[in-house]
Scaffold this active site. Sequence first.
Site, PDB file in Angstrom:
ATOM      1  N   PRO A   2       0.831  -1.210   0.000  1.00 45.72           N
ATOM      2  CA  PRO A   2       0.000   0.000   0.000  1.00 45.72           C
ATOM      3  C   PRO A   2       0.865   1.260   0.000  1.00 45.72           C
ATOM      4  CG  PRO A   2      -0.822  -1.601   1.578  1.00 45.72           C
ATOM      5  CD  PRO A   2       0.503  -2.115   1.100  1.00 45.72           C
ATOM      6  N   GLU A   3       0.510   2.206  -0.851  1.00 49.18           N
ATOM      7  CA  GLU A   3       1.246   3.463  -0.957  1.00 49.18           C
ATOM      8  C   GLU A   3       0.402   4.585  -0.351  1.00 49.18           C
ATOM      9  OE1 GLU A   3       2.800   3.960  -4.958  1.00 49.18           O
ATOM     10  OE2 GLU A   3       3.212   1.818  -5.128  1.00 49.18           O
ATOM     11  N   LYS A  58       3.579   6.357   4.389  1.00 47.03           N
ATOM     12  CA  LYS A  58       2.791   5.131   4.278  1.00 47.03           C
ATOM     13  C   LYS A  58       2.387   4.581   5.645  1.00 47.03           C
ATOM     14  CE  LYS A  58       5.282   3.945   0.023  1.00 47.03           C
ATOM     15  NZ  LYS A  58       6.140   2.943  -0.641  1.00 47.03           N
ATOM     16  N   ARG A 261      13.480  -2.615  -8.866  1.00 43.34           N
ATOM     17  CA  ARG A 261      12.028  -2.438  -8.952  1.00 43.34           C
ATOM     18  C   ARG A 261      11.594  -2.388 -10.415  1.00 43.34           C
ATOM     19  NH1 ARG A 261       9.906  -0.378  -4.278  1.00 43.34           N
ATOM     20  NH2 ARG A 261       7.959  -1.232  -5.130  1.00 43.34           N
TER      21      ARG A 261
END
Length: 271
Positions: A2-3, A58, A261
Amino acid sequence: MPELPEVEVISNFLLDKIKNKQISNVIVNNWNLRAPITKNIDDMLKGKVIRNIKRRGKYTIWNTDGSMAVIIHLGMSGKLIYAEHDQAQNKHDHVVFLFSDNTSIIFNDPRRFGLVIVLNKEQEINFFDDFGIEPLTDEFSGDYLQELLKNKKANIKSALMDNKLIVGVGNIYASESLFRARISPLRPAKNLTYREYEKLAAEIKNTLSDAIAAGGSTLKDYAQPSGSAGYFQNNFYVYGKVQKPCKICNNIITLIRQNGRSTYFCNACQN
């Protein structure tokens, strides 16, 4: 993971549901997450009233009377689940916060990369001391971004994801913001023009705000505490779209790796 938008949606939901509620009990089923849960968390929180809920980066933060703060990070797969009655506990329900009205918040985290700690006011301030700017603030602008990144040799996408520079912009929203700004993720952060910094700052705000309005992005694990999914993933331009045509120019979306990433972009639209 979750961002910022997902944690903002969660924090807003909790603000509506548990503000001014009294904690009656805290049940810990597994003390070992990425860091140990605060020892004696039940004794520290029992009887405390939730006075405010906010987000920093976050993290969701529950401030109680007595100047205590519950700091929660969802890690890769964590969820906060709101229950209005006694609910059978599942395998990965590591912490259950029970309230005096018999509602509860359950922290569920299959991969156990999350964080649940309790800090006093001074510790809370120190915990977030080296965090970067919140991108949804008025201060975050083209001028600010240019000053922040003018000497950064790293590629622009990695710079956007550096928590010490800007908080909450993870892999999804960095990719989507750069596409909206028509900036290649390969560009050195220091080499953008002022107009590009200005455009990028605006599109970061727009992308994050649009995602919050859509309830976040549900790809695998994320759900709102009510159990509802987010639907911003339906509006992705590039993220997860490898080998699919760009919505703007029909060029095929490219996937590369940057600092370990995945990065998705259109090498025709973004330069």
